[in-house]
Scaffold this active site. Structure first.
Site, mmCIF file in Angstrom:
data_model
loop_
_atom_site.group_PDB
_atom_site.id
_atom_site.type_symbol
_atom_site.label_atom_id
_atom_site.label_comp_id
_atom_site.label_asym_id
_atom_site.label_seq_id
_atom_site.Cartn_x
_atom_site.Cartn_y
_atom_site.Cartn_z
ATOM 1 N N TYR A 187 19.637 44.216 46.293
ATOM 2 C CA TYR A 187 21.059 44.330 45.917
ATOM 3 C C TYR A 187 21.894 44.743 47.136
ATOM 4 C CZ TYR A 187 24.832 44.790 42.484
ATOM 5 O OH TYR A 187 25.989 44.626 41.771
ATOM 6 N N LYS A 205 29.742 48.193 45.065
ATOM 7 C CA LYS A 205 29.943 48.733 43.708
ATOM 8 C C LYS A 205 30.232 50.239 43.755
ATOM 9 C CE LYS A 205 29.401 44.961 41.263
ATOM 10 N NZ LYS A 205 30.592 44.241 40.803
HETATM 11 P P1 NAD Z 1 29.903 35.108 37.354
HETATM 12 O O1 NAD Z 1 29.390 34.312 38.498
HETATM 13 O O2 NAD Z 1 30.013 34.431 36.053
HETATM 14 O O3 NAD Z 1 31.306 35.789 37.713
HETATM 15 C C1 NAD Z 1 31.654 36.164 39.029
HETATM 16 C C2 NAD Z 1 33.053 35.665 39.240
HETATM 17 O O4 NAD Z 1 33.565 36.085 40.510
HETATM 18 C C3 NAD Z 1 33.149 34.130 39.217
HETATM 19 O O5 NAD Z 1 34.088 33.717 38.261
HETATM 20 C C4 NAD Z 1 33.624 33.785 40.613
HETATM 21 O O6 NAD Z 1 34.472 32.648 40.642
HETATM 22 C C5 NAD Z 1 34.402 35.053 40.954
HETATM 23 N N1 NAD Z 1 34.693 35.143 42.383
HETATM 24 C C6 NAD Z 1 33.835 35.238 43.427
HETATM 25 N N2 NAD Z 1 34.517 35.267 44.589
HETATM 26 C C7 NAD Z 1 35.837 35.214 44.262
HETATM 27 C C8 NAD Z 1 37.048 35.210 45.013
HETATM 28 N N3 NAD Z 1 37.052 35.262 46.363
HETATM 29 N N4 NAD Z 1 38.228 35.131 44.333
HETATM 30 C C9 NAD Z 1 38.252 35.079 42.995
HETATM 31 N N5 NAD Z 1 37.152 35.086 42.225
HETATM 32 C C10 NAD Z 1 35.953 35.144 42.872
HETATM 33 O O7 NAD Z 1 28.906 36.355 37.269
HETATM 34 P P2 NAD Z 1 28.968 37.702 36.388
HETATM 35 O O8 NAD Z 1 27.570 38.211 36.409
HETATM 36 O O9 NAD Z 1 29.651 37.463 35.118
HETATM 37 O O10 NAD Z 1 29.817 38.672 37.323
HETATM 38 C C11 NAD Z 1 30.968 39.357 36.870
HETATM 39 C C12 NAD Z 1 30.969 40.793 37.357
HETATM 40 O O11 NAD Z 1 29.933 41.508 36.695
HETATM 41 C C13 NAD Z 1 30.720 40.959 38.854
HETATM 42 O O12 NAD Z 1 31.513 42.031 39.322
HETATM 43 C C14 NAD Z 1 29.259 41.351 38.891
HETATM 44 O O13 NAD Z 1 28.920 42.076 40.063
HETATM 45 C C15 NAD Z 1 29.198 42.228 37.664
HETATM 46 N N6 NAD Z 1 27.855 42.509 37.140
HETATM 47 C C16 NAD Z 1 26.989 41.507 36.854
HETATM 48 C C17 NAD Z 1 25.747 41.811 36.362
HETATM 49 C C18 NAD Z 1 24.752 40.731 36.051
HETATM 50 O O14 NAD Z 1 23.561 41.016 35.967
HETATM 51 N N7 NAD Z 1 25.169 39.485 35.856
HETATM 52 C C19 NAD Z 1 25.369 43.140 36.153
HETATM 53 C C20 NAD Z 1 26.272 44.151 36.462
HETATM 54 C C21 NAD Z 1 27.528 43.828 36.955
#
Ligand code: NAD
Length: 255
Positions: free
Chosen positions: A155, A162
């Site tokens: 990570y 984060k």
């Molecule tokens: P996802 O890929 O569906 O969403 C990530 C989003 O970030 C996408 O829509 C992407 O277009 C956007 N993005 C990236 N760079 C960008 C930029 N420069 N401008 C605008 N948008 C941008 O994945 P997700 O897992 O739904 O992620 C959403 C959030 O949840 C993130 O912050 C991620 O770190 C967090 N998260 C995810 C998990 C997991 O296991 N999936 C766990 C904890 C936290």
């Protein structure tokens, strides 16, 4: 719970996105929604999803650009005269930074991950707040991960981003408390999404959580969405600056 409320959601990439779980929960409880996207490929997926929830407001925004963020709220002002909820569910790090050891993180990779995944919340809040003027206050939510608190293999720099995001949430909560705007952060367990596919050995993390979390399973985007709904609703009127884990209890386990 949210009838008459207006929400903008950053971060829907497809129907597996955590932001999509949030959008569905807010819509179910009556909120009107607007969406942002980055890039043509994502626009093709987001437009029909937005329409399926009755939203025609779909605006481009690369969150690394202050101009594009300002333009989002300028355009939003053409549709709505106020805003109640901002959901920030955006993160990015180069794939090569999400494998191997943290020590190999490049200066540019560090800058990019912190800019897109943490600073963007600050920039978005600054532009959103002038529209969040309803007397009943407002709510800003964003997404963390346990890697902010403890070391998770691969990570790497995203854990640092984060941690910065969690600290930013606390600072924003202090800035915005007098305006009755609450700022909170959800820390979901691992969920198979586009962003997660960039993390090396992500499957191993998922299996580990399934075997150790008190609930013995992975959480869903619907469960994160329902928690977001709680934080955005008046049920959470006394909650701000908080990190709320939605991880089946994984974070409480010492051994
Ligand atoms: P996802 O890929 O569906 O969403 C990530 C989003 O970030 C996408 O829509 C992407 O277009 C956007 N993005 C990236 N760079 C960008 C930029 N420069 N401008 C605008 N948008 C941008 O994945 P997700 O897992 O739904 O992620 C959403 C959030 O949840 C993130 O912050 C991620 O770190 C967090 N998260 C995810 C998990 C997991 O296991 N999936 C766990 C904890 C936290």
């Amino acid at each position: 719970m949210l009838r008459g409320k207006k929400a903008i959601i950053f971060g829907v990439a497809n129907e597996r996105s955590i932001a999509w779980g949030i959008a569905q929960a807010l819509h179910r409880e009556g909120a009107e929604l607007a969406f942002t996207f980055v890039g043509d490929a994502i626009e093709k997926r987001v437009r029909p999803l937005a329409e399926s929830l009755g939203s025609k407001i779909v605006i481009p925004c690369d969150v690394s650009s202050d101009q594009q963020i300002a333009s989002v709220f300028h355009q939003l002002g053409n549709h709505w005269d106020s805003l109640d909820i901002v959901a920030h569910s955006v993160a990015f790090a180069k794939k090569e930074e999400l494998k191997g050891s943290f020590m190999e993180t490049s200066r540019e990779g560090f800058r990019l991950a912190l800019d897109i995944s943490a600073y963007s919340l600050v920039a978005i809040a600054r532009e959103a707040v002038p529209m969040m003027k309803s007397g009943s206050g407002g709510s800003i939510i964003t997404m963390s991960y346990f890697g902010a608190e403890k070391v998770i293999p691969h990570y790497n720099v995203m854990g640092v981003a984060k941690a910065a995001l969690e600290a930013s949430v606390r600072a924003l909560a202090v800035d915005l408390g007098p305006k009755k705007i609450r700022v909170n952060i959800i820390s979901p367990g691992p969920i198979k999404t586009l962003a997660a596919s960039g993390i090396s050995d992500f499957k191993v993390i998922g299996h580990h959580v399934e075997s150790k979390a008190p609930l013995g399973r992975i959480v869903s985007i619907e469960e994160v969405g329902n928690t977001a709904l709680f934080l955005c609703s008046s049920l959470a009127s006394g909650v701000t600056g908080e990190v709320l884990h939605v991880d089946g209890g994984y974070n409480i386990i010492g051994m």
